[in-house]
Design a protein around this motif. Sequence first.
Motif, PDB file in Angstrom:
ATOM      1  N   LEU A   6       0.818  -1.213   0.000  1.00 39.73           N
ATOM      2  CA  LEU A   6       0.000   0.000   0.000  1.00 39.73           C
ATOM      3  C   LEU A   6       0.855   1.267   0.000  1.00 39.73           C
ATOM      4  CD1 LEU A   6      -2.809  -0.968   2.551  1.00 39.73           C
ATOM      5  CD2 LEU A   6      -2.939  -0.946   0.045  1.00 39.73           C
ATOM      6  N   GLY A   7       2.182   1.086   0.033  1.00 41.22           N
ATOM      7  CA  GLY A   7       3.082   2.229   0.002  1.00 41.22           C
ATOM      8  C   GLY A   7       3.520   2.737   1.349  1.00 41.22           C
ATOM      9  N   ASN A   8       3.226   2.013   2.431  1.00 41.27           N
ATOM     10  CA  ASN A   8       3.657   2.427   3.762  1.00 41.27           C
ATOM     11  C   ASN A   8       5.084   1.968   4.031  1.00 41.27           C
ATOM     12  OD1 ASN A   8       1.004   3.451   4.803  1.00 41.27           O
ATOM     13  ND2 ASN A   8       0.403   1.324   4.427  1.00 41.27           N
ATOM     14  N   PRO A   9       5.973   2.840   4.499  1.00 39.88           N
ATOM     15  CA  PRO A   9       7.355   2.431   4.795  1.00 39.88           C
ATOM     16  C   PRO A   9       7.398   1.396   5.918  1.00 39.88           C
ATOM     17  CG  PRO A   9       7.169   4.819   4.671  1.00 39.88           C
ATOM     18  CD  PRO A   9       5.768   4.287   4.690  1.00 39.88           C
ATOM     19  N   ILE A  10       8.265   0.400   5.763  1.00 38.98           N
ATOM     20  CA  ILE A  10       8.463  -0.610   6.800  1.00 38.98           C
ATOM     21  C   ILE A  10       9.959  -0.808   7.017  1.00 38.98           C
ATOM     22  CG2 ILE A  10       6.272  -1.807   6.435  1.00 38.98           C
ATOM     23  CD1 ILE A  10       7.673  -3.833   4.732  1.00 38.98           C
ATOM     24  N   GLY A  47      12.449 -10.011  16.018  1.00 33.37           N
ATOM     25  CA  GLY A  47      12.740  -8.584  16.092  1.00 33.37           C
ATOM     26  C   GLY A  47      11.908  -7.735  15.151  1.00 33.37           C
ATOM     27  N   SER A  48      10.905  -8.325  14.511  1.00 36.07           N
ATOM     28  CA  SER A  48      10.060  -7.555  13.603  1.00 36.07           C
ATOM     29  C   SER A  48       8.905  -6.912  14.366  1.00 36.07           C
ATOM     30  CB  SER A  48       9.496  -8.460  12.495  1.00 36.07           C
ATOM     31  OG  SER A  48       8.495  -7.773  11.760  1.00 36.07           O
ATOM     32  N   CYS A  49       8.885  -5.611  14.405  1.00 29.96           N
ATOM     33  CA  CYS A  49       7.819  -4.901  15.114  1.00 29.96           C
ATOM     34  C   CYS A  49       6.466  -5.152  14.445  1.00 29.96           C
ATOM     35  CB  CYS A  49       8.129  -3.401  15.140  1.00 29.96           C
ATOM     36  SG  CYS A  49       6.875  -2.399  15.956  1.00 29.96           S
ATOM     37  N   LEU A  50       6.387  -4.897  13.151  1.00 35.06           N
ATOM     38  CA  LEU A  50       5.109  -5.009  12.456  1.00 35.06           C
ATOM     39  C   LEU A  50       4.676  -6.457  12.319  1.00 35.06           C
ATOM     40  CD1 LEU A  50       3.029  -3.107  11.227  1.00 35.06           C
ATOM     41  CD2 LEU A  50       4.155  -3.416   9.011  1.00 35.06           C
ATOM     42  N   GLY A  51       5.633  -7.347  12.039  1.00 31.22           N
ATOM     43  CA  GLY A  51       5.299  -8.754  11.899  1.00 31.22           C
ATOM     44  C   GLY A  51       4.697  -9.329  13.171  1.00 31.22           C
ATOM     45  N   ASN A  52       5.294  -9.000  14.314  1.00 32.31           N
ATOM     46  CA  ASN A  52       4.763  -9.488  15.585  1.00 32.31           C
ATOM     47  C   ASN A  52       3.420  -8.837  15.917  1.00 32.31           C
ATOM     48  OD1 ASN A  52       6.601 -11.425  17.198  1.00 32.31           O
ATOM     49  ND2 ASN A  52       8.034  -9.971  16.254  1.00 32.31           N
ATOM     50  N   ALA A  53       3.258  -7.567  15.569  1.00 34.98           N
ATOM     51  CA  ALA A  53       1.973  -6.911  15.811  1.00 34.98           C
ATOM     52  C   ALA A  53       0.867  -7.598  15.021  1.00 34.98           C
ATOM     53  CB  ALA A  53       2.053  -5.436  15.441  1.00 34.98           C
ATOM     54  N   TYR A  54       1.149  -7.903  13.757  1.00 35.88           N
ATOM     55  CA  TYR A  54       0.134  -8.555  12.934  1.00 35.88           C
ATOM     56  C   TYR A  54      -0.158  -9.975  13.427  1.00 35.88           C
ATOM     57  CZ  TYR A  54       0.363  -4.796   9.412  1.00 35.88           C
ATOM     58  OH  TYR A  54       0.281  -3.586   8.750  1.00 35.88           O
ATOM     59  N   ALA A  81      10.673  -4.307  19.839  1.00 35.57           N
ATOM     60  CA  ALA A  81      11.409  -4.305  18.572  1.00 35.57           C
ATOM     61  C   ALA A  81      11.622  -2.887  18.063  1.00 35.57           C
ATOM     62  CB  ALA A  81      10.640  -5.118  17.526  1.00 35.57           C
ATOM     63  N   ALA A  82      12.648  -2.746  17.237  1.00 37.09           N
ATOM     64  CA  ALA A  82      12.857  -1.480  16.549  1.00 37.09           C
ATOM     65  C   ALA A  82      11.801  -1.329  15.468  1.00 37.09           C
ATOM     66  CB  ALA A  82      14.256  -1.445  15.924  1.00 37.09           C
ATOM     67  N   GLY A  83      11.379  -0.113  15.250  1.00 34.12           N
ATOM     68  CA  GLY A  83      10.371   0.120  14.217  1.00 34.12           C
ATOM     69  C   GLY A  83      10.149   1.598  14.031  1.00 34.12           C
ATOM     70  N   ASN A  84       9.558   1.968  12.894  1.00 38.12           N
ATOM     71  CA  ASN A  84       9.251   3.381  12.682  1.00 38.12           C
ATOM     72  C   ASN A  84       7.994   3.749  13.487  1.00 38.12           C
ATOM     73  OD1 ASN A  84       6.885   2.750  11.131  1.00 38.12           O
ATOM     74  ND2 ASN A  84       8.164   2.450   9.311  1.00 38.12           N
ATOM     75  N   PRO A  85       7.658   5.030  13.591  1.00 42.18           N
ATOM     76  CA  PRO A  85       6.521   5.422  14.435  1.00 42.18           C
ATOM     77  C   PRO A  85       5.203   4.741  14.067  1.00 42.18           C
ATOM     78  CG  PRO A  85       7.863   7.337  13.942  1.00 42.18           C
ATOM     79  CD  PRO A  85       8.407   6.204  13.110  1.00 42.18           C
ATOM     80  N   ARG A  86       4.946   4.542  12.792  1.00 40.54           N
ATOM     81  CA  ARG A  86       3.695   3.868  12.402  1.00 40.54           C
ATOM     82  C   ARG A  86       3.686   2.428  12.875  1.00 40.54           C
ATOM     83  NH1 ARG A  86       1.791   0.467   8.552  1.00 40.54           N
ATOM     84  NH2 ARG A  86       3.897   0.225   7.694  1.00 40.54           N
TER      85      ARG A  86
END
Length: 451
Positions: A6-10, A47-54, A81-86
Amino acid sequence: MTKDHLGNPITDTDPALIAAIDAFIQGFLAYQPQAVTILGLIEQHPGSCLGNAYAGMLYMFLESTMAPDLARPYAERALQAAGNPREKANAQVLAAWVAGDIPQVVRLAEESARQWPGDLALIKLGQYHLFNLGDAAGMLRIALHALTHAEDTPYLHGMIAFGYEQCHLMPEAEAAALRALEIEPTDPWAHHALAHVMLTQGRVDEGIAFLESVSGDWADLNSFMHTHNWWHLALFYLSRDRQDDALAVYDSHVWGREKDYSQDQIGAASLLARMEFAGIDVGERWQDVADHVARRGADTTSPFLALQYLFALERARRPEAATLLGAIEARAATPAHDRLAWEEVALPAARGIAAHARGEAALAARHLGRALPRLQEIGGSHAQRDFFEQIHLDALIRAGALSPAQQVLELRRGYDPTGIPLNRQLAQVYEGLGLPGEAARARARLPGRAP
């Protein structure tokens, strides 16, 4: 910079993990089973912020008492985990959800929708929680945040359509659903939104034709969306007294995909009850539903779900019904953000359901009558909550309260003017009220009956 589709930075860079993240997003938005792909990979990426959130969100969608314990390790890893603000916002939303702080979930989701309108997965998650709180205006508002950013994304228009429909804005809902289908004709949530509009407006034959024409697109959807869109088609069949078709939909599509899943269970229970209210003999079908619901124990994850579990258990004469009713009473006395919904809406509704099962129709009507004006507070859609309206109506008729039953039926006729079961009931009620002329007019609306 790596981006999702969708174009969101990860921040993740592993191609397999990125593919799984995209699979979750697409699967979540389009109700496709590929959403669970992330579960097979996430242990390799602690260590994946978004992966673990999902991954944690998927466990929370089980809508069961065990879900928070299953999701908590993923929430903890996502927060660390490290991750961007989103991405961090997604982790914080999951952590609040696991902690049961739903007001915080909603606040964070709406703040994120304003800051990152391209994060449609988080926006859809926020809409899910607003739906469960009965906040229709919030559902619409959170989706509209993304409109200028994702105008060409069909799934956003489906979300907007459902928000409009729940706000009773039917022309706007239909326009948004049709816009979604212009972009992606197979979008099942847009099909769903149109089904709601047509049901509310009494466009029964049009609804049947439309849903039958797109039903082939639902075959490979996840269990909820497959069963739920077929459930909507069954409601139209019931209005036309197509009893065999309604039973066939139940047997082939509504019950049998994921029998341990909350949404499949309530869809089955509410459809069985509606069929019985329409005069259909459903045989022994209640027993299998109750067997699976009973395994949930005293599950008060959601008042909307718990009431339908209770009806299934009561209808099947299961002893677990008393345990669940006791759990609802305890939940109604427990301080929480949703205590009033439990205490002042769910509890009288539960007592009404129990009285209905005992044959105490007048008591059932009184209890349910207390709950109905505020039923939106327990969540669910208009079409789903209508189940409780139908229990109340059945109780009124059984109690011989024909004058209030007439009021309810005539109001219902406003959106189902040619409904066959409805007009049969009206004819019977008018006869009981000593109004043979009105009974004759109701019968004249039945197929093959001249005025």
